[in-house]
Design a protein around this motif. Structure first.
Motif, PDB file in Angstrom:
ATOM      1  N   GLU A  61       0.866  -1.185   0.000  1.00  0.00           N
ATOM      2  CA  GLU A  61       0.000   0.000   0.000  1.00  0.00           C
ATOM      3  C   GLU A  61       0.901   1.233   0.000  1.00  0.00           C
ATOM      4  N   PRO A  62       0.992   1.925  -1.148  1.00  0.00           N
ATOM      5  CA  PRO A  62       1.864   3.105  -1.202  1.00  0.00           C
ATOM      6  C   PRO A  62       1.267   4.284  -0.438  1.00  0.00           C
ATOM      7  N   GLY A  63       2.150   5.114   0.098  1.00  0.00           N
ATOM      8  CA  GLY A  63       1.747   6.326   0.792  1.00  0.00           C
ATOM      9  C   GLY A  63       2.695   7.457   0.416  1.00  0.00           C
ATOM     10  N   VAL A  67       5.719   3.024   2.467  1.00  0.00           N
ATOM     11  CA  VAL A  67       4.972   1.976   1.760  1.00  0.00           C
ATOM     12  C   VAL A  67       4.763   0.836   2.752  1.00  0.00           C
ATOM     13  N   GLN A  68       3.532   0.420   2.923  1.00  0.00           N
ATOM     14  CA  GLN A  68       3.219  -0.728   3.772  1.00  0.00           C
ATOM     15  C   GLN A  68       3.343  -1.980   2.906  1.00  0.00           C
ATOM     16  N   VAL A  69       4.202  -2.914   3.313  1.00  0.00           N
ATOM     17  CA  VAL A  69       4.481  -4.117   2.524  1.00  0.00           C
ATOM     18  C   VAL A  69       4.076  -5.344   3.334  1.00  0.00           C
ATOM     19  N   VAL A  95      13.399   5.190  -4.068  1.00  0.00           N
ATOM     20  CA  VAL A  95      13.061   6.154  -3.022  1.00  0.00           C
ATOM     21  C   VAL A  95      13.112   5.539  -1.625  1.00  0.00           C
ATOM     22  N   GLY A  96      13.336   4.252  -1.529  1.00  0.00           N
ATOM     23  CA  GLY A  96      13.447   3.611  -0.228  1.00  0.00           C
ATOM     24  C   GLY A  96      13.975   2.203  -0.347  1.00  0.00           C
ATOM     25  N   ARG A  97      14.788   1.821   0.658  1.00  0.00           N
ATOM     26  CA  ARG A  97      15.341   0.459   0.719  1.00  0.00           C
ATOM     27  C   ARG A  97      15.595   0.151   2.184  1.00  0.00           C
ATOM     28  N   ALA A  98      15.230  -1.053   2.613  1.00  0.00           N
ATOM     29  CA  ALA A  98      15.446  -1.432   4.011  1.00  0.00           C
ATOM     30  C   ALA A  98      15.543  -2.950   4.129  1.00  0.00           C
ATOM     31  N   ASP A  99      16.245  -3.385   5.178  1.00  0.00           N
ATOM     32  CA  ASP A  99      16.330  -4.796   5.541  1.00  0.00           C
ATOM     33  C   ASP A  99      15.386  -5.043   6.711  1.00  0.00           C
ATOM     34  N   PHE A 100      14.624  -6.124   6.633  1.00  0.00           N
ATOM     35  CA  PHE A 100      13.715  -6.495   7.705  1.00  0.00           C
ATOM     36  C   PHE A 100      14.146  -7.850   8.234  1.00  0.00           C
ATOM     37  N   ARG A 116      10.033   3.178   4.885  1.00  0.00           N
ATOM     38  CA  ARG A 116      10.010   4.635   4.755  1.00  0.00           C
ATOM     39  C   ARG A 116      10.636   5.049   3.429  1.00  0.00           C
ATOM     40  N   THR A 117      10.058   6.063   2.812  1.00  0.00           N
ATOM     41  CA  THR A 117      10.526   6.531   1.511  1.00  0.00           C
ATOM     42  C   THR A 117      10.829   8.023   1.553  1.00  0.00           C
ATOM     43  N   THR A 118      11.687   8.466   0.635  1.00  0.00           N
ATOM     44  CA  THR A 118      12.045   9.883   0.562  1.00  0.00           C
ATOM     45  C   THR A 118      11.029  10.691  -0.232  1.00  0.00           C
ATOM     46  N   SER A 119      10.263  10.039  -1.067  1.00  0.00           N
ATOM     47  CA  SER A 119       9.165  10.648  -1.816  1.00  0.00           C
ATOM     48  C   SER A 119       8.142   9.545  -2.070  1.00  0.00           C
ATOM     49  N   PRO A 120       6.973   9.863  -2.597  1.00  0.00           N
ATOM     50  CA  PRO A 120       5.955   8.818  -2.777  1.00  0.00           C
ATOM     51  C   PRO A 120       6.461   7.643  -3.619  1.00  0.00           C
TER      52      PRO A 120
END
Length: 132
Positions: A61-63, A67-69, A95-100, A116-120
């Motif tokens: 779900e983009p915001g 972004v909710q993944v 605009v976003g990259r993360a390790d979970f 979390r993203t830097t822009s939509p």
């Protein structure tokens, strides 16, 4: 007058050097093909069978700022690891990259994570999962 033939009689003196070379090339080619097939099979087995963590993005779900993944992770019991997720903007820029991180004894984990993203962001892409 007739000219003498320089060809040897068929079958009288064994195989010609061209026939021996052709046979040698066929044998070498067959050995190399079997070796290559074995190498591809070995790498394929280790890629599939030794992978202790796999996951897939079920939905996202983009915001505006995140972004909710929804991730579904499958792993061996007791294995700890992480999955890398990224998001891209409409123009293709990341605009976003993360390790979970995922751990514990559960073999299947359904989890909604926030990237979390830097822009939509308009996408959520799973880049891979690793143990450790």
């Amino acid at each position: 007058m007739s000219t003498a033939s320089t060809r040897l009689p068929e079958g009288r003196y064994g195989r010609s050097s061209d026939e021996r070379a052709d046979r040698t090339l066929k044998i070498v080619g067959a050995v190399l093909a079997v070796a290559l097939l074995g190498l591809v099979g070995w790498f394929g087995y280790h890629y599939v069978a030794q992978s202790e963590i796999s996951a897939e993005v079920i939905s996202f779900e983009p915001g505006k700022e995140s972004v909710q993944v929804h991730l579904e992770v499958r792993k061996d019991a007791g294995t700890d690891g992480y999955c890398t997720v990224r998001s891209q903007a409409e123009n293709g820029a990341e605009v976003g990259r993360a390790d979970f991180r995922f751990g514990g004894d559960a073999t299947r984990i359904d989890k909604v994570v926030t990237l979390r993203t830097t822009s939509p962001g308009t996408t959520a892409e799973l880049l891979g999962c690793h143990t450790g």
